[in-house]
Design an enzyme around this catalytic site. Structure first.
Site, PDB file in Angstrom:
ATOM      1  N   ARG A 101     -51.922   4.205  29.487  1.00  0.00           N
ATOM      2  CA  ARG A 101     -51.567   2.859  28.994  1.00  0.00           C
ATOM      3  C   ARG A 101     -52.863   2.122  28.712  1.00  0.00           C
ATOM      4  O   ARG A 101     -53.666   1.906  29.627  1.00  0.00           O
ATOM      5  CB  ARG A 101     -50.721   2.108  30.032  1.00  0.00           C
ATOM      6  CG  ARG A 101     -50.630   0.615  29.732  1.00  0.00           C
ATOM      7  CD  ARG A 101     -49.582  -0.082  30.561  1.00  0.00           C
ATOM      8  NE  ARG A 101     -48.251   0.304  30.123  1.00  0.00           N
ATOM      9  CZ  ARG A 101     -47.130  -0.338  30.482  1.00  0.00           C
ATOM     10  NH1 ARG A 101     -47.196  -1.388  31.281  1.00  0.00           N
ATOM     11  NH2 ARG A 101     -45.961   0.081  30.043  1.00  0.00           N
ATOM     12  N   HIS A 128     -44.912   1.596  21.889  1.00  0.00           N
ATOM     13  CA  HIS A 128     -44.443   1.932  23.237  1.00  0.00           C
ATOM     14  C   HIS A 128     -43.388   3.030  23.086  1.00  0.00           C
ATOM     15  O   HIS A 128     -42.206   2.834  23.352  1.00  0.00           O
ATOM     16  CB  HIS A 128     -43.862   0.684  23.907  1.00  0.00           C
ATOM     17  CG  HIS A 128     -43.747   0.786  25.401  1.00  0.00           C
ATOM     18  ND1 HIS A 128     -44.101   1.911  26.119  1.00  0.00           N
ATOM     19  CD2 HIS A 128     -43.290  -0.117  26.320  1.00  0.00           C
ATOM     20  CE1 HIS A 128     -43.871   1.702  27.402  1.00  0.00           C
ATOM     21  NE2 HIS A 128     -43.387   0.482  27.553  1.00  0.00           N
ATOM     22  N   GLN A 131     -40.875   4.121  25.905  1.00  0.00           N
ATOM     23  CA  GLN A 131     -39.806   3.147  26.114  1.00  0.00           C
ATOM     24  C   GLN A 131     -38.697   3.350  25.093  1.00  0.00           C
ATOM     25  O   GLN A 131     -37.504   3.300  25.424  1.00  0.00           O
ATOM     26  CB  GLN A 131     -40.369   1.729  25.996  1.00  0.00           C
ATOM     27  CG  GLN A 131     -39.331   0.651  26.205  1.00  0.00           C
ATOM     28  CD  GLN A 131     -38.837   0.574  27.633  1.00  0.00           C
ATOM     29  OE1 GLN A 131     -39.634   0.435  28.553  1.00  0.00           O
ATOM     30  NE2 GLN A 131     -37.531   0.677  27.839  1.00  0.00           N
ATOM     31  N   ASP A 227     -37.950  -8.654  23.534  1.00  0.00           N
ATOM     32  CA  ASP A 227     -39.105  -8.361  24.380  1.00  0.00           C
ATOM     33  C   ASP A 227     -39.825  -9.686  24.615  1.00  0.00           C
ATOM     34  O   ASP A 227     -39.565 -10.683  23.920  1.00  0.00           O
ATOM     35  CB  ASP A 227     -40.024  -7.345  23.668  1.00  0.00           C
ATOM     36  CG  ASP A 227     -41.195  -6.875  24.528  1.00  0.00           C
ATOM     37  OD1 ASP A 227     -41.162  -7.078  25.759  1.00  0.00           O
ATOM     38  OD2 ASP A 227     -42.147  -6.299  23.967  1.00  0.00           O
ATOM     39  N   CYS A 267     -37.012  -4.031  27.374  1.00  0.00           N
ATOM     40  CA  CYS A 267     -37.877  -3.059  28.056  1.00  0.00           C
ATOM     41  C   CYS A 267     -38.302  -3.552  29.428  1.00  0.00           C
ATOM     42  O   CYS A 267     -38.644  -2.752  30.296  1.00  0.00           O
ATOM     43  CB  CYS A 267     -39.078  -2.729  27.191  1.00  0.00           C
ATOM     44  SG  CYS A 267     -40.197  -4.128  26.890  1.00  0.00           S
ATOM     45  N   ARG A 295     -36.193   5.633  31.624  1.00  0.00           N
ATOM     46  CA  ARG A 295     -37.609   5.967  31.441  1.00  0.00           C
ATOM     47  C   ARG A 295     -37.936   7.252  32.201  1.00  0.00           C
ATOM     48  O   ARG A 295     -38.649   8.118  31.697  1.00  0.00           O
ATOM     49  CB  ARG A 295     -38.499   4.827  31.966  1.00  0.00           C
ATOM     50  CG  ARG A 295     -38.447   3.532  31.170  1.00  0.00           C
ATOM     51  CD  ARG A 295     -39.111   3.661  29.829  1.00  0.00           C
ATOM     52  NE  ARG A 295     -40.509   4.071  29.910  1.00  0.00           N
ATOM     53  CZ  ARG A 295     -41.541   3.250  30.172  1.00  0.00           C
ATOM     54  NH1 ARG A 295     -41.330   1.964  30.370  1.00  0.00           N
ATOM     55  NH2 ARG A 295     -42.780   3.713  30.226  1.00  0.00           N
TER      56      ARG A 295
END
Ligand code: CP
Ligand code: NVA
Length: 310
Positions: A101, A128, A131, A227, A267, A295
């Site tokens: 990340r 991402h 996700q 988000d 997410c 996930r």
């Protein structure tokens, strides 16, 4: 050839379906995937905060018989300026895969250019993709299987220039879905990613639409997503990031205009009263806890699949 997963379209449509099928199987039989028995180690690097990604990769690697080596930038030499390439050369001699990340997409690209083991993007400023695999899995579960994804409509509301919006466009188009991104003109996705998403949609029977009109986006939506308005790294702009996104807040009124039985995705972490109303995220349409659990299953499937291919 070593396979990496740096952005959603690093998989073909068929490969995405294979990973999702493996993820659904791994969810049914939690300890069925054991490619890391030994244990083999997966390095999991964080340059940004995380709860879900940290937990799901660590638990997933352990459940596959491996050892999750979590490295925070602040505690590593990479955090003091050691090059990405030198870090990759050390990690790939000892680890089965590298999960990272970080900020710029070019960081994971540089790591992958050198690494002889799979590199997985665990969130960059641009994408991402892990996700979105979990989100597609969640939609598939809701709609009766992976075969139902083509034609299903996902509508996203909020920051069109962030990693989630851009990954929804690529991952959703790859799955043959209809993806609508409702975002103000001031926060448009990267035009090259919009072009790539249109191309993928054409190839796979999907549709991608970027609109400033929330009512156009919500019409017929089967899954409604949002988000945070302030992604990691943008904290300094937080005070300027409410006004432009306020018309894109996911409220009960907006949800009532979606297709019948529409589900809500986020997410996480969520900021109730900002991008989403509490009665939506805590109401009957929410699937955010399944999404967060998925996930784990999606990433186990991804790691197993990448190791198998590499
Ligand atoms: N959704 C997600 O990636 O959460 P974390 O930032 O907690 O990892
Ligand atoms: N767009 C958010 C996602 C967090 C999981 C961020 O980058 O902070």
């Amino acid at each position: 050839m070593t396979r990496h997963f740096l952005r959603d379209d690093d998989l073909t449509n068929l490969e995405q379906r294979e990973v999702l099928a493996l993820a659904l199987a791994a969810k049914r039989d939690r300890l069925s995937l054991r490619p890391l028995e030994g244990p083999r180690t997966v390095a999991i690097l964080f340059d940004k905060h995380s709860t879900r990604t940290r937990v799901s990769f660590a638990v997933g690697v352990a459940e596959m018989g491996g050892y999750p080596l979590i490295i925070d930038a602040s505690a590593s030499q990479a955090g003091r300026g050691e090059s990405i390439e030198d870090t990759a050369r050390v990690l790939d001699r000892q680890c089965a895969a590298i999960v990272w990340r970080t900020f710029g997409q070019s960081n994971v690209e540089r790591m992958a250019a050198v690494s002889r083991v799979p590199v997985i993007n665990a969130l960059t400023d641009s994408f991402h993709p892990c996700q979105v695999l979990a989100d597609l899995m969640t939609v598939a579960e809701e709609r009766g299987g992976i075969g139902a994804l083509p034609g299903t409509k996902l509508a996203y509301f909020g920051d069109g220039a962030n990693n989630m919006a851009q990954s929804y466009m690529l991952g959703g188009a790859l799955a043959g879905m209809s993806v609508a991104i409702a975002t103000p003109p001031s926060h448009q996705p990267d035009p090259s990613i919009v072009a790539a998403a249109h191309e993928l949609a054409l190839e796979n029977g999907g549709v991608v639409e970027v609109t400033a009109d929330p009512l156009a986006a919500i019409a017929g939506a089967d899954a409604v997503a949002t988000d945070t308005w302030v992604s990691m790294g943008m904290e300094g702009e937080a005070s300027e990031r409410s006004t432009p996104f306020a018309p894109y807040r996911v409220t009960q009124d907006l949800m009532s205009r979606a297709g019948p039985g529409a589900i809500f995705l986020h997410c996480l972490p969520a900021y109730r009263g900002h991008e989403v109303a509490p009665e939506v995220i805590d109401g009957p349409a929410t699937r955010v806890w399944d999404e967060a659990e998925n996930r784990l299953h999606a990433q186990k499937a991804l790691i197993a699949w990448l190791l198998e291919q590499s």
